[in-house]
Design an enzyme around this catalytic site. Structure first.
Site, PDB file in Angstrom:
ATOM      1  CG  HIS A  50      -2.027   1.042   1.090  1.00  0.00           C
ATOM      2  ND1 HIS A  50      -3.144   1.086   1.858  1.00  0.00           N
ATOM      3  CD2 HIS A  50      -2.136   2.109   0.275  1.00  0.00           C
ATOM      4  CE1 HIS A  50      -3.905   2.114   1.504  1.00  0.00           C
ATOM      5  NE2 HIS A  50      -3.312   2.753   0.561  1.00  0.00           N
TER       6      HIS A  50
ATOM      7  CD  GLU B  73       0.149   5.340  -1.052  1.00  0.00           C
ATOM      8  OE1 GLU B  73       0.971   5.366  -0.131  1.00  0.00           O
ATOM      9  OE2 GLU B  73      -1.089   5.353  -0.852  1.00  0.00           O
TER      10      GLU B  73
ATOM     11  CG  HIS C  21       1.877   8.666   2.377  1.00  0.00           C
ATOM     12  ND1 HIS C  21       1.428   8.991   3.640  1.00  0.00           N
ATOM     13  CD2 HIS C  21       0.805   8.162   1.719  1.00  0.00           C
ATOM     14  CE1 HIS C  21       0.144   8.683   3.744  1.00  0.00           C
ATOM     15  NE2 HIS C  21      -0.266   8.186   2.592  1.00  0.00           N
TER      16      HIS C  21
END
Ligand SMILES: *[C@@H]1O[C@H](CO)[C@@H](O)[C@H](O)[C@H]1NC(C)=O
Ligand SMILES: *[C@@H]1O[C@H](CO)[C@@H](O)[C@H](O)[C@H]1NC(C)=O
Length: 233
Positions: free
Chosen positions: A60, A111, A115
Site C-alpha cells: 500500500h 502515494e 507520503h
C-alpha cells in the site's frame, strides 16, 4: 501595536505557512492480496491492474508517521509525481504494488505526493523512495512465515489474529501489527504494518499503531482468502 502582539502575530502567520513535516518512524503497509480482491470485486475484473504472478502481499505504501498518531502529508508540492523517474521499476511495481481501484499511475501519484515527498529527508528522490519500498516487500517472506505457523489461504477457515500477528512479528524480529477489513459483515485479514526507523530497518511498532489495528480486528478471528482467478486481469 505592542511588540508582544507583533511577535504573536508573526508566529501565528509562520505556523499557518510553515507546515510541520517532521516524523519519527515509517509505517510500511503491505496488503494481503486475496482480501483486496474480495474488497474490490467490481474493479478487479476490469481494471487490468492485477496481472498473473502478483505477489501474495502487495504494497500500500511507506508512510512517515509521528509518535503522537499524527503524520505529515503533501510535504513538497514542487516535486510532483513523475512516471518517467520510475519507468524502469514498472515490471516490479505491477506485481508488487498494483492498484486495486483504478490506474496504477493515480495510486502512485497519491502515494508519492502525500507520503513520499515527506520521506525526502531519508530517500534521495522519487526513484529511491519507490525502489526502497519495493525492496521492503521482498525483504520478508510473510506468506511463508504465516504458512509455517499454519496460516494458509482458505475460503472457509478463520484464523486467530493475535497468533497471526505473533507469527509475523517473529519473522521480522520486531512487533508488527495486523489490520483487518469488514467486508459484508465478515472480518478479513487486510494488511500488515511494519514499522521502520529512518534507515528503513524494522523497529517495534509504537503501541498506538498496534492498538489502532486491533480496533479494526474487533473480533479475534479473520479470514485469509486466496487470490481468486477472477482477481486477475
Ligand atoms: C522539494 O522538491 C524540490 C524539487 O525537486 C527540491 O529541489 C527540494 O529540495 C525539495 N524540498 C525538500 C524539503 O525536500
Ligand atoms: C503465496 O502463498 C501461497 C500459500 O501460502 C504459497 O503457496 C505461495 O508460494 C505464495 N507465493 C509467493 C509468490 O510467495
Amino acid at each position: 501595536m505592542r511588540l508582544s502582539s507583533v511577535l504573536l502575530l508573526v508566529s501565528l502567520l509562520a505556523s499557518a505557512v510553515l507546515a510541520d513535516n517532521s516524523w519519527t518512524f515509517m509505517d510500511f503497509v503491505t496488503r494481503w492480496t486475496g482480501t483486496a480482491c474480495v474488497q474490490n470485486p467490481q474493479f478487479s475484473m476490469n481494471s487490468g491492474n492485477v496481472p498473473r504472478g502478483v505477489a501474495n502481499f502487495t504494497i500500500h505504501g511507506s508512510w512517515p508517521d509521528r509518535d503522537d498518531g499524527t503524520w505529515p502529508a503533501f510535504c513538497n508540492d514542487s516535486y510532483p509525481f513523475s512516471w518517467n523517474q520510475i519507468a524502469d521499476l514498472k515490471p516490479q511495481l505491477d506485481l508488487n504494488w498494483p492498484s486495486f481501484n483504478g490506474p496504477n499511475a493515480d495510486f502512485y501519484t497519491h502515494e508519492w505526493n502525500k507520503h513520499g515527498t515527506c520521506a525526502l529527508n531519508v530517500a534521495k528522490d522519487e526513484h529511491d523512495y519507490f525502489q526502497r519500498t519495493l525492496a521492503l516487500n521482498s525483504r520478508y517472506d510473510l506468506s511463508a512465515a504465516l504458512a509455517r505457523a499454519g496460516f494458509v489461504p482458505s475460503t472457509t477457515n478463520t484464523y486467530n489474529v493475535n497468533d497471526m500477528t505473533a507469527a509475523i512479528s517473529k519473522a521480522i524480529g520486531k512487533t508488527a501489527a495486523i489490520q483487518c477489513a469488514n467486508v459484508n459483515k465478515k472480518l478479513y485479514f487486510l494488511a500488515v504494518h511494519i514499522c521502520l526507523d529512518k534507515n528503513f530497518q524494522p523497529m517495534n511498532c509504537p503501541a498506538f499503531v498496534v492498538k489502532d489495528c486491533q480496533q479494526g480486528c474487533y473480533v479475534s478471528t479473520a479470514m485469509m482468502p486466496p487470490v481468486t482467478d477472477s482477481c486477475y486481469r
